[in-house]
Write a protein that holds these residues in place. Structure first.
Motif, PDB file in Angstrom:
ATOM      1  N   ASP A  20       0.733  -1.210  -0.163  1.00 46.67           N
ATOM      2  CA  ASP A  20      -0.147   0.037  -0.067  1.00 46.67           C
ATOM      3  C   ASP A  20       0.996   1.134   0.269  1.00 46.67           C
ATOM      4  OD1 ASP A  20      -2.442  -1.488  -0.080  1.00 46.67           O
ATOM      5  OD2 ASP A  20      -2.662  -1.412   2.173  1.00 46.67           O
ATOM      6  N   SER A  33      -4.470   2.921  -3.577  1.00 44.87           N
ATOM      7  CA  SER A  33      -5.456   3.740  -3.139  1.00 44.87           C
ATOM      8  C   SER A  33      -6.573   3.950  -4.009  1.00 44.87           C
ATOM      9  CB  SER A  33      -4.715   5.007  -3.007  1.00 44.87           C
ATOM     10  OG  SER A  33      -4.008   5.689  -4.503  1.00 44.87           O
ATOM     11  N   ASP A  34      -6.359   3.707  -5.416  1.00 49.37           N
ATOM     12  CA  ASP A  34      -7.304   3.695  -6.330  1.00 49.37           C
ATOM     13  C   ASP A  34      -8.284   2.614  -6.076  1.00 49.37           C
ATOM     14  OD1 ASP A  34      -6.815   6.284  -7.241  1.00 49.37           O
ATOM     15  OD2 ASP A  34      -5.667   5.250  -9.207  1.00 49.37           O
ATOM     16  N   SER A  37     -10.474   3.110  -3.273  1.00 49.55           N
ATOM     17  CA  SER A  37     -11.996   3.970  -3.695  1.00 49.55           C
ATOM     18  C   SER A  37     -12.697   3.456  -4.673  1.00 49.55           C
ATOM     19  CB  SER A  37     -11.087   5.155  -4.441  1.00 49.55           C
ATOM     20  OG  SER A  37     -10.308   5.799  -3.492  1.00 49.55           O
TER      21      SER A  37
END
Length: 355
Positions: A20, A33-34, A37
């Protein structure tokens, strides 16, 4: 807690936490992170990258991936492309059977699967050019299935983590069993990429950075001081040397005589110069009668199973020649970049001043 669950509980969370923060920024990858999301990977881009990365470095693939996905942004676009255009754009990347299978696979997906890649391992295996590794990688990365993804980086991490001294390739089943025991149900695609990133950046072939490795505590090879010597490999046999002749002919207006190699065999489907077979003692096979001149120097190129040495011969291309095979390509239609590397080397040795 069973041994398998213990291994998953110890390894996967630590590695995902490291990923990460330290995941490589790659054009075909969805960042952690995408992904968190809600962004999902595009199976087309995952498939494209995995085919290109077979026996090829990330550094070499980046520009090709950008070019291919710009020219053909969807699998339907690629399926509708001309064979020669795709082979030309692939030139220089090597292992040209991949390019032929790329087109075949795109057309099967576009015309038989309504433009959607199958989402499971067994169905992916039925597509042209997709073997067990590629099917596992697509299943895990594109569709979130807990498949075991085994490449050279993963093999190296497993060999060191469990201090396996059995030489490759004999060690492959054992290494895969260990990898399978730690593949999590949660975020399996990120986990697969995390192991590969670990092998590419920290658990590297030479001088592994054990001191900053997120798996340094459970790593048996680190504890035993054997990390730098693993994985062991069975010595390879020396590659034989083959020889050949290529014939470069240019007309007064700059047109060149080229040929499209047969689909099967080395450089299949690629544009190249007429030439002899590649053997210990090649038989001359000039494309037309002429006073052929041998260039000083020679072309040297290494394929997977042999070294090749080419002699380059040149002659003027007659104005009225109609070749029995091959094609006469006008000067403005010729791009040296369309040639595979070994044929480009012959062109570079020739370097006709007027082209």
């Amino acid at each position: 807690m069973c041994d398998k669950t213990a291994k998953i509980g110890q390894i996967a969370p630590d590695l995902l936490a490291w990923y990460d923060v330290h995941a490589r920024d790659l054009p075909w990858r969805i960042s952690p992170s995408d992904g968190a999301s809600g962004v999902v990977p595009d199976p087309y881009r995952v498939w494209m990258s995995e085919i290109m990365l077979q026996q090829t470095t990330v550094a070499a693939v980046r520009a090709y991936f950008h070019r291919f996905t710009t020219l053909w942004p969807t699998v339907a676009d690629l399926a509708g492309a001309e064979d020669g255009a795709v082979m030309g754009e692939w030139a220089g990347l090597g292992y040209y059977a991949r390019a032929r299978n790329l087109l075949k696979c795109a057309r099967v997906v576009a015309f038989e699967h309504d433009g959607r890649f199958p989402d499971d391992h067994d169905a992916l295996l039925k597509l042209p050019g997709i073997g067990p590794y590629t099917a596992a990688a697509i299943s895990a990365i594109a569709f979130g299935r807990p498949e075991v993804v085994m490449d050279g980086n993963v093999e190296r991490v497993m060999a060191r983590l469990f201090d396996i001294h059995t030489p490759l390739p004999a060690a492959k089943p054992e290494l895969k069993d260990h990898a399978a025991s730690m593949t999590p149900q949660h975020r399996p695609g990120d986990y697969a990429q995390a192991v590969m990133d670990l092998g590419a950046t920290i658990c590297s072939p030479k001088s592994p950075a054990c001191g900053i490795c997120p798996l340094r505590s459970p790593c048996k090879a680190r504890a035993m001081g054997t990390a730098s010597e693993l994985p062991k490999k069975t010595p390879k046999k020396p590659k034989p040397i083959r020889r050949g002749i290529v014939y470069l002919a240019r007309r007064a207006d700059g047109a060149l005589l080229l040929e499209r190699r047969p689909d099967k065999g080395l450089l299949g489907g690629m544009l190249g110069w007429p030439g002899s077979d590649w053997t210990d003692a090649p038989d001359p096979a000039p494309p037309f009668d002429a006073d052929w001149q041998t260039l000083s120097g020679e072309v040297r190129h290494t394929f997977t199973h042999f070294h090749l040495i080419l002699t380059v011969e040149t002659a003027p291309l007659p104005e009225t020649l109609t070749p029995d095979s091959g094609q006469i390509l006008p000067r403005d239609a010729f791009r040296p970049s369309d040639l595979p590397t070994v044929m480009r080397k012959a062109y570079d040795l020739w370097q006709p001043e007027s082209l």
